[in-house]
Design a protein around this motif. Structure first.
Motif, PDB file in Angstrom:
ATOM      1  N   VAL A  24       0.832  -1.274   0.288  1.00 54.79           N
ATOM      2  CA  VAL A  24       0.114   0.306  -0.045  1.00 54.79           C
ATOM      3  C   VAL A  24       0.239   1.672  -0.393  1.00 54.79           C
ATOM      4  N   SER A  25       0.926   2.273  -1.225  1.00 49.50           N
ATOM      5  CA  SER A  25       1.259   3.385  -0.857  1.00 49.50           C
ATOM      6  C   SER A  25       0.310   5.055  -0.985  1.00 49.50           C
ATOM      7  N   GLY A  26       0.751   5.504   0.180  1.00 50.33           N
ATOM      8  CA  GLY A  26       0.062   7.177  -0.005  1.00 50.33           C
ATOM      9  C   GLY A  26      -1.438   7.148   0.541  1.00 50.33           C
ATOM     10  N   PHE A  27      -0.634   6.262   2.128  1.00 51.40           N
ATOM     11  CA  PHE A  27      -1.922   5.937   2.228  1.00 51.40           C
ATOM     12  C   PHE A  27      -1.125   5.046   4.001  1.00 51.40           C
ATOM     13  N   LYS A  28      -2.226   5.154   5.114  1.00 57.05           N
ATOM     14  CA  LYS A  28      -1.554   4.670   6.353  1.00 57.05           C
ATOM     15  C   LYS A  28      -2.637   3.716   6.680  1.00 57.05           C
ATOM     16  N   PRO A  29      -3.407   2.230   6.172  1.00 59.55           N
ATOM     17  CA  PRO A  29      -4.360   1.683   6.746  1.00 59.55           C
ATOM     18  C   PRO A  29      -3.777   1.353   7.910  1.00 59.55           C
TER      19      PRO A  29
END
Length: 126
Positions: A24-29
């Motif tokens: 995942v990139s662009g977001f901290k899930p």
């Protein structure tokens, strides 16, 4: 821009193993999950996990599949052992915009997830 990228799918014989990954990139899930969809069937949840270590896995794969994640790299894994032909499907990773509710994460309802990867194909031959 949020991106989820799956990798690691392939073709194996019944009883074999595969490990698939989701970066995942662009977001901290917080909540992350795996779904799968066989041809002509609905997308179904397989397993989910959050960044505190909670894990949920559906009964049909329990004991054969293991979900894990590396919070430092925002990468999630699905270790699949003793694969069966009925595990053949496109496997997707997903995460909700607001993943702080573990119970929703564990329910594995596709409509609760906002961001999806493009999928990785897993094919198990008998």
């Amino acid at each position: 821009q949020v991106q989820l990228v799956e990798s690691g799918g392939g073709s194996v014989q019944s009883g074999g193993s595969l490990r698939i990954s989701c970066a995942v990139s662009g977001f901290k899930p917080n909540c992350m999950a795996w779904f799968r969809q066989a041809p002509g069937a609905d997308r179904k949840g397989v397993a989910s996990t959050d960044n505190t270590g909670h894990k949920s896995i559906v009964h049909v794969v329990k004991g054969r599949f293991t979900i894990s994640r590396d919070n430092a790299t925002n990468t999630m894994y699905l270790e699949m052992n003793n694969l069966k032909p009925e595990d053949t499907a496109m496997y997707f990773c997903a995460t909700p915009k607001d993943g702080d509710n573990w119970w929703l994460c564990a329910l594995l309802e596709a409509e609760d997830f906002d961001y999806w990867g493009q999928g990785t194909q897993v094919t198990v031959s008998s």
